[in-house]
Design an enzyme around this catalytic site. Structure first.
Site, PDB file in Angstrom:
ATOM      1  N   ASP A 131      -2.384 -18.010   1.382  1.00  0.00           N
ATOM      2  CA  ASP A 131      -2.460 -16.594   1.727  1.00  0.00           C
ATOM      3  C   ASP A 131      -1.481 -15.774   0.883  1.00  0.00           C
ATOM      4  O   ASP A 131      -0.282 -15.725   1.168  1.00  0.00           O
ATOM      5  CB  ASP A 131      -2.140 -16.430   3.222  1.00  0.00           C
ATOM      6  CG  ASP A 131      -2.219 -14.985   3.672  1.00  0.00           C
ATOM      7  OD1 ASP A 131      -1.969 -14.742   4.876  1.00  0.00           O
ATOM      8  OD2 ASP A 131      -2.510 -14.107   2.835  1.00  0.00           O
ATOM      9  N   ASP A 179      -4.904  -9.805  -1.167  1.00  0.00           N
ATOM     10  CA  ASP A 179      -4.567 -10.616  -0.003  1.00  0.00           C
ATOM     11  C   ASP A 179      -5.656 -11.646   0.289  1.00  0.00           C
ATOM     12  O   ASP A 179      -6.708 -11.316   0.850  1.00  0.00           O
ATOM     13  CB  ASP A 179      -4.390  -9.679   1.217  1.00  0.00           C
ATOM     14  CG  ASP A 179      -4.138 -10.431   2.505  1.00  0.00           C
ATOM     15  OD1 ASP A 179      -4.296  -9.842   3.590  1.00  0.00           O
ATOM     16  OD2 ASP A 179      -3.777 -11.632   2.430  1.00  0.00           O
TER      17      ASP A 179
HETATM   18  C1  LIG Z   1       3.261  -4.960   3.624  1.00  0.00           C
HETATM   19  O1  LIG Z   1       2.703  -5.244   4.884  1.00  0.00           O
HETATM   20  C2  LIG Z   1       1.638  -6.122   4.919  1.00  0.00           C
HETATM   21  C3  LIG Z   1       1.023  -6.659   3.795  1.00  0.00           C
HETATM   22  C4  LIG Z   1      -0.054  -7.546   3.954  1.00  0.00           C
HETATM   23  C5  LIG Z   1      -0.505  -7.885   5.216  1.00  0.00           C
HETATM   24  C6  LIG Z   1      -1.637  -8.822   5.373  1.00  0.00           C
HETATM   25  N1  LIG Z   1      -1.150 -10.222   5.428  1.00  0.00           N
HETATM   26  C7  LIG Z   1       0.130  -7.368   6.343  1.00  0.00           C
HETATM   27  C8  LIG Z   1       1.179  -6.485   6.193  1.00  0.00           C
HETATM   28  O2  LIG Z   1       1.825  -5.949   7.239  1.00  0.00           O
END
Ligand SMILES: COc1ccc(CN)cc1O
Length: 330
Positions: free
Chosen positions: A219, A35
């Site tokens: 992102d 991420d």
């Molecule tokens: C699968 O859920 C997520 C995955 C990644 C993030 C960060 N952007 C938040 C989430 O709720």
């Protein structure tokens, strides 16, 4: 050193991508979401209450001969979608695609929010934002990329996310087989810690390119693209039956509608997101109403170039000084 690992969509609409990593000795394999929009490396663990674990793989520090508790340190993170987690911190050996960092801070979850519990095929996150965003206190910890950087052949990692298919993340090298033409780089503003850069403009379908500096973050941990309302309304004006639904929290349209492509600029280069990427998902399995992959950023306070945009390109995250980000056609 270099590393290369798969980026596997966790469901049929590419809501997120996971990558196999190993933690500890003997290695424990977890599937984590790399991420670039955050900087905590956290995992479901043996410390996560069992009623919050639903099928995820967990990291058990007590089963690793190389784990060490980072005594007195805790973390707590809240993401833009309201999800979050918190816990304690270990250091341990950590590898992605054959690239090893010894003594990586691994944040073990003591609590995760319901949306993480429900995401059965996601065992945690690897933050690849700048380390300034790390939430571990009293001393913040370095990301995997920052720890690996001194040993990398080149101070880069690349993202080759794909539509409804497995792509890849590479560390320490740029694989010229993964893109065509040249890589167009643009400046990154690394404060407060996101990969923040500008688009040079956009166009809708076959329309004229609108030159306009649009600042936002690339992102990999956000599913969709969020842009200023003016741009998003211009896009959906071209879609029969589209509407901005309070009920569904965004732009929806009849699944049978024809969608235009969306093109964004990086400096002088142009990247076109196919209409299929923007016809994101049915609002429910039997519905004929679909939810768009392009939505308004007005509620967020930031524009987000998420997976729907990134999967239309080969993206180079360059940790050089100054940092920069590169896009190429693939
Ligand atoms: C699968 O859920 C997520 C995955 C990644 C993030 C960060 N952007 C938040 C989430 O709720």
């Amino acid at each position: 050193d270099t590393g290369s690992a798969a980026a596997i969509p966790i469901n049929e609409v590419d809501i997120a991508y996971v990558t196999p990593v190993t933690i500890g000795t003997p290695p424990q394999t977890l599937m984590l979401d790399l991420d670039t929009g955050s900087s905590d490396l956290w995992v479901f663990s043996s410390l996560t209450p069992s009623n919050q674990v639903r099928g995820q793989e967990i990291y058990s520090p007590t089963k690793s001969s190389t784990s060490k508790l980072l005594s007195g340190h805790t973390w707590s993170i809240r993401y833009g979608d309201g999800s979050g987690s918190r816990g304690t911190v270990y250091t341990d050996n950590f590898t992605i695609g054959g690239l090893e960092v010894k003594s990586q801070a691994v944040q073990a979850a003591l609590e995760v929010s319901s949306s993480f519990t429900q995401e059965q095929s996601l065992d945690g996150l690897v933050g690849l934002g700048f380390s300034a965003l790390n939430t571990v206190r009293p001393s913040s910890q370095l990301t995997f990329f920052d720890n690996a950087r001194p040993n990398l052949d080149e101070e880069v990692f690349t993202a080759d996310l794909k539509y409804h298919a497995t792509g890849s993340y590479d560390f320490g090298f740029i694989d010229s087989k993964k893109y065509a033409g040249n890589i167009t780089y643009t400046a990154v503003q690394q404060s407060p810690g996101y990969w923040t850069h500008s688009l040079s403009g956009y166009s809708v379908g076959s329309g004229a390119f609108q030159a306009s500096q649009i600042s936002g973050i690339s992102d990999t941990g956000t599913t969709l693209v969020y842009l200023p309302t003016a741009i998003v309304t211009a896009y959906y004006r071209q879609v029969q039956g589209a509407q901005n639904s309070q009920y569904y929290g965004g732009y929806v349209f009849p699944c049978s509608s024809t969608l235009p492509t969306f093109t964004f600029g990086i400096e002088g280069a142009r990247f076109t997101i196919p209409a299929s990427y923007i016809n994101y998902t049915r609002i429910s399995p039997t519905s004929t109403t679909c939810y768009g992959g392009l939505q308004s950023s007005s509620g967020l306070g930031i524009n987000i170039f998420g997976d729907v945009a990134l999967k239309a390109a080969f993206v180079v995250f360059s940790g050089t000084n100054p940092p920069r980000i590169g896009f190429a056609i693939k």
